[in-house]
Design a protein around this motif. Structure first.
Motif: not given
Length: 263
Positions: A204, A202, A206
């Motif tokens: 996040n 979960e 990038q």
């Protein structure tokens, strides 16, 4: 009669001597007419030769002096070039070192810095370690952080009297606590790519996000480790693979700064 003969003999001797004297004087007057045309050119030639030899000798001495002076000047010029190169190197090192005194608004010069040159690289080409020209005699200890500009290079894993080995961010044995944004993760080194461990599905994360060193206290500089270049799909039930490309270009580093703190 004998007396007359004796007078006659003396007179004859006188006349003979007078004749010889007059003959010698007469010849002596004319000898120089014969010898002068021969002697004068020889004397003139001798004078010119002596003058020429003197001029050549003086010229030689001058050339020797000029050669010595030229050698001295060449030496001085060479020394000036070397001094200028040394000054340029010192200025470069000064500016590079000065840029390290403050990173992310945290002044860590109070921890103590040791400037060291790189004397050896990993011959395997894997960039897993460096060897420095400073060691225990310079106050270094195992575990100290090693930086180049604002980049994390690694930490000291072996320290000797006058040298030390750096385990770099490319080593598979390199692990420390890193941070991305507000979240902390273990970073594990690797060549040419490291990775973040224990990244939850979960989270996040990038590509393009920067990975920084997370120190043991607020004063530890947030040196840059690298950038996330790949976030893998979820694997298993809890974690995903996240790969990090380190910033440091090990083979292009010729000096480092050892910060006397441990991560």
């Amino acid at each position: 009669m004998p007396w007359n003969e004796e007078i006659s003999s003396c007179f004859s001797f006188f006349l003979s001597s007078l004749a010889l004297y007059l003959l010698g004087a007469s010849v002596g007057r004319y000898v120089h007419y014969i010898t002068d045309p021969l002697l004068v050119p020889l004397l003139q030639l001798k004078a010119r030769v002596e003058k020429g030899v003197e001029d050549i000798w003086n010229t030689y001495l001058n050339l020797v002096d000029v050669k010595k002076e030229n050698q001295k000047l060449r030496k001085e010029i060479t020394e000036l070039y070397l001094d200028r190169a040394a000054l340029r190197s010192c200025l470069k090192d000064y500016h590079q070192l000065a840029s390290l005194l403050k990173i992310n608004n945290v002044d860590y010069s109070r921890h103590g810095l040791v400037y060291a040159h790189v004397v050896a690289y990993d011959p395997s080409g894997m960039d897993t370690f460096l060897v420095l020209d400073k060691g225990k005699a310079d106050g270094l200890e195992e575990g100290y952080i090693v930086a180049y500009q604002d980049l994390l290079v690694g930490f000291l894993d072996k320290v000797y009297t006058s040298s030390a080995r750096v385990r770099t961010v490319y080593s598979g044995d390199f692990t420390l606590s890193a941070t991305v944004g507000d979240t902390n993760y273990p970073y594990k080194g690797g060549f040419p790519i490291g990775e973040l461990l224990h990244v939850r599905q979960e989270d996040n994360l990038q590509t393009g996000q920067e990975v920084l060193l997370r120190g043991s206290d607020a004063q530890t500089p947030a040196l840059r480790i690298g950038v996330i270049n790949q976030v893998g799909p979820p694997s298993g039930q809890f974690f995903r693979k996240v790969y990090v490309k380190p910033y440091a270009r090990i083979k292009s580093i010729d000096y480092v700064v050892v910060i006397k703190v441990r991560p």
